[in-house]
Design a protein around this motif. Structure first.
Motif, PDB file in Angstrom:
ATOM      1  N   ILE A 288     136.967 106.442  -3.169  1.00  0.00           N
ATOM      2  CA  ILE A 288     137.457 107.117  -1.956  1.00  0.00           C
ATOM      3  C   ILE A 288     138.932 107.501  -2.103  1.00  0.00           C
ATOM      4  N   ILE A 289     139.732 106.564  -2.640  1.00  0.00           N
ATOM      5  CA  ILE A 289     141.160 106.837  -2.845  1.00  0.00           C
ATOM      6  C   ILE A 289     141.350 107.991  -3.833  1.00  0.00           C
ATOM      7  N   LEU A 291     139.291 110.420  -4.536  1.00  0.00           N
ATOM      8  CA  LEU A 291     138.816 111.686  -3.979  1.00  0.00           C
ATOM      9  C   LEU A 291     139.745 112.242  -2.912  1.00  0.00           C
ATOM     10  N   TYR A 292     140.218 111.368  -2.018  1.00  0.00           N
ATOM     11  CA  TYR A 292     140.966 111.839  -0.850  1.00  0.00           C
ATOM     12  C   TYR A 292     142.466 111.599  -0.935  1.00  0.00           C
ATOM     13  N   MET A 293     142.893 110.667  -1.780  1.00  0.00           N
ATOM     14  CA  MET A 293     144.319 110.428  -1.975  1.00  0.00           C
ATOM     15  C   MET A 293     144.592 110.192  -3.459  1.00  0.00           C
ATOM     16  N   ALA A 300     150.633 109.562  -1.252  1.00  0.00           N
ATOM     17  CA  ALA A 300     150.182 110.337  -0.091  1.00  0.00           C
ATOM     18  C   ALA A 300     151.212 110.291   1.037  1.00  0.00           C
TER      19      ALA A 300
END
Length: 324
Positions: A288-289, A291-293, A300
């Motif tokens: 998740i990190i 992919l999104y951050m 970020a």
């Protein structure tokens, strides 16, 4: 910018002194000291892996080599040769210096995945060797025999001092000419070489520093544990922890491993109640990190603050333009 750095340094020093005094005066409970001690040691490990990969572009999968060697050295010096643990830590550091210097001649000729895989293979080979070496108890491992055994507040104090020195060394290194060369190497090694950066020397210095501090953290870790086995000393799990810490905190930043270590220790404690799911959950969080951050939490936040600052500057410019 300089004033901000000085203020931040003062805050770190004051916080460090407070935590040290609080530990020695029993203001903090033993349980809290254990959590903080783990954070300090993981910060050291994370900063060293980040120094190698995030700043120098040398992605190592075998830093457990130095954790295992340092841990076993402390166990051997205290159990077999009846030395005190301070001497054991110094001997373990010397072993890491000699080993990393010898390995550097081979490893620093490699780049990319070849460097990564070879570091991992070396660590696995050492783990297999210690598993069959009778002098260190083979698979049964060794105890760290210290008399009197250091109390938790002493181990906590060592961890805190090591963490503080690690952050100071990383900061000074990155703000030196060598540090600028490392970042240039990471971005474009060919361009860095053409600008006069001594690639081989820079890599050697960073690899040596990472080995020393990783070994020191390993020594303290196994003094706290009281026993060491080949599976625990040379486990790939150490590198997985370092990678996770740097990914979620933010690669290529000094603050990233600090944030990542705090989160990792809390997650580790929480997920201990779910042994079958812990690695799966950690993996999902890492994905998740990424992919999104992709810059990590610290990256970020910095990006968000920079964007906010740029918007404020643009709005001020527009206001001045309208007034004129």
């Amino acid at each position: 910018m300089k004033n901000k750095t000085i203020i931040l340094l003062i805050v770190y020093v004051v916080l460090g002194v407070f935590l040290f005094i609080a530990g020695q005066m029993d203001i903090i409970s033993n349980n809290a000291m254990r959590y903080l001690m783990q954070m300090f040691l993981y910060i050291t490990l994370g900063e060293m892996w980040n120094l190698l990969s995030g700043f120098a572009g040398m992605t190592s999968l075998g830093q457990q080599t130095f954790i295992g060697l340092a841990g076993y050295t402390v166990a051997m010096t205290t159990t077999v040769y009846k030395m005190n643990y301070g001497t054991g830590i110094l001997v373990g550091t010397a072993v890491c210096i000699v080993t990393s210097s010898l390995l550097a001649f081979m490893l620093l000729k490699m780049e990319g995945m070849y460097f990564s895989i070879t570091t991992w293979v070396i660590a696995e080979a050492l783990g297999t060797f210690f598993l069959s070496w009778g002098y260190v108890g083979k698979g049964a491992g060794m105890n760290v025999s210290i008399s009197p055994y250091p109390r938790i507040d002493a181990i906590y104090g060592m961890s805190l001092i090591l963490c503080f020195i690690t952050l100071l060394v990383v900061y000074l290194l990155l703000n030196s000419r060598l540090g600028l060369g490392l970042i240039a190497m990471r971005d474009n090694i060919t361009a860095a070489a053409s600008m006069g950066v001594n690639i081989r020397r820079s890599k050697f210095v960073v690899y040596l520093i990472a080995a020393i501090f990783t070994g020191l953290a390993g020594s303290i870790m196994f003094i706290n544990k009281g026993t060491i086995y080949p599976e625990s000393g040379f486990s790939i799990g150490w590198t997985i922890s370092m990678v996770f810490i740097v990914i979620i905190g933010g690669s290529g930043t000094i603050e990233g491993p600090i944030v990542g270590s705090v989160i990792y220790v809390f997650l580790q404690e929480f997920l201990a109640h779910y042994p079958g799911w812990s690695n799966i959950i950690l993996g999902i969080i890492a994905i998740i990190i990424i992919l999104y951050m992709p810059e990590g939490i610290v990256g970020a936040v910095k990006k968000m603050l920079d964007n906010k600052g740029n918007k404020n500057i643009n709005s001020l410019r527009k206001t001045k333009t309208v007034k004129s």
